[in-house]
Enzyme design. Structure first.
Site, PDB file in Angstrom:
ATOM      1  CG  HIS A 173      -1.729  -0.602   0.885  1.00 38.34           C
ATOM      2  ND1 HIS A 173      -1.982  -2.518   0.940  1.00 38.34           N
ATOM      3  CD2 HIS A 173      -3.954  -0.622   0.955  1.00 38.34           C
ATOM      4  CE1 HIS A 173      -3.747  -2.334   0.620  1.00 38.34           C
ATOM      5  NE2 HIS A 173      -4.119  -1.385   0.824  1.00 38.34           N
ATOM      6  NE  ARG A 206      -1.541  -0.992   4.184  1.00 36.70           N
ATOM      7  CZ  ARG A 206      -2.808  -1.958   4.515  1.00 36.70           C
ATOM      8  NH1 ARG A 206      -4.077  -1.171   4.730  1.00 36.70           N
ATOM      9  NH2 ARG A 206      -2.711  -3.034   3.853  1.00 36.70           N
ATOM     10  CG  HIS A 212       2.339  -3.132   6.285  1.00 36.70           C
ATOM     11  ND1 HIS A 212       2.560  -3.699   6.283  1.00 36.70           N
ATOM     12  CD2 HIS A 212       0.940  -2.731   5.257  1.00 36.70           C
ATOM     13  CE1 HIS A 212       2.549  -4.006   5.065  1.00 36.70           C
ATOM     14  NE2 HIS A 212       1.560  -3.506   4.684  1.00 36.70           N
ATOM     15  CG  ASP A 216       6.420  -4.013   7.304  1.00 36.25           C
ATOM     16  OD1 ASP A 216       7.906  -4.862   7.270  1.00 36.25           O
ATOM     17  OD2 ASP A 216       5.695  -4.593   8.216  1.00 36.25           O
TER      18      ASP A 216
END
Length: 278
Positions: A173, A206, A212, A216
């Protein structure tokens, strides 16, 4: 030893899982090639994609200082139930047409298939490139998601089973959101600060969603930059950028194209992450 990529089916599996829910879109005014109905074909061939295994280090190991930072920043999940959490929930949706509006407030105009078909198609195609670019590292490292580690909910409970089986590192994402931020900042340079700030907050969603780790998100931002740099060598991408630039400039002159809900979105994104997160 030169790192190798997984076979083609594995390389596409993780990135396309981000797009799997995007099934049916209206008939496009600007034809976009598709992998399957609703999922646009990217500009780059597999061998043209930046190699995420070669470009990224392994994710932080448990017990390391870097992983301790990941756990500290994971406190962003404490925003559950707040407007920032609700914004993060909306940000999780990469389906079109909804995904086209992610940067609308930052640019100051709606982005949709009817009013900006060339830009809409550009976003659809680059979504695929920016998703697939991280698949090799996702497959290689198969990192456990934070919600699996801490046992707390995410902002998309219906997606948790699939996410648990899809590697956390790097964030797909974030790669998509940051790639779009770079592309849109180039198309509307006078709005670049607002667009890039939205690209950063998109990745931070995220963290808020508990799906995440901090590393990440950082690595996803790096891969988003890598894929945009490579896209600029593609002739069709450059043609579409020129068409989208002219189209966006015209759209921004129309008073009827102003996006809705920007005050609420801006207020939610202004909510700071918990002090422990940074």
């Amino acid at each position: 030893m030169t790192p190798t990529r997984p076979p083609l089916p594995l390389l596409f599996a993780a990135g396309l899982c981000l797009l799997a829910s995007a099934c049916a879109t209206p008939a496009a005014r600007h034809e976009v090639p598709e992998i399957r109905p609703g999922v646009a074909r990217g500009y780059l061939q597999t061998e043209q994609l930046p190699d995420s295994i070669a470009l990224l280090p392994p994710p932080p190991a448990p017990g390391s200082a870097a992983f301790a930072l990941d756990e500290q920043v994971n406190q962003a999940r404490a925003l559950r139930g707040t407007p920032r959490w609700r914004q993060a929930t909306a940000d999780a949706n990469l389906q079109f047409p909804e995904a086209a509006s992610i940067f609308a407030c930052a640019i100051g105009t709606r982005i949709d298939e009817a009013g900006t078909p060339r830009l809409y198609g550009l976003l659809r195609r680059t979504r695929t490139d920016a998703a697939v670019v991280s698949d090799a590292a996702k497959h290689r490292y198969n990192r456990t998601r934070p919600f699996v580690a801490n046992g707390e909910p995410t902002c998309t409970p219906d997606k948790e089973a699939g996410l648990a089986e899809n590697g956390s590192y790097p964030s797909g994402h974030t790669s998509i959101g940051w790639a779009w931020a770079l592309i849109l900042a180039e198309l509307a340079p006078d709005r670049s600060d607002a667009i890039l700030a939205r690209g950063r907050s998109y990745g931070e969603s995220r963290l808020v969603c508990n799906v995440h780790w901090h590393s990440d998100v950082l690595s996803g931002r790096f891969m988003g930059s890598a894929v945009v740099a490579r896209l600029h060598a593609d002739p069709q991408f450059r043609i579409d950028m020129d068409a989208a630039r002219a189209e966006l400039a015209a759209a921004r002159t129309r008073t009827d194209a102003a996006p809705a809900g920007c005050d609420a979105a801006d207020a939610a994104l202004a909510q700071p992450l918990p002090a422990a997160a940074y």
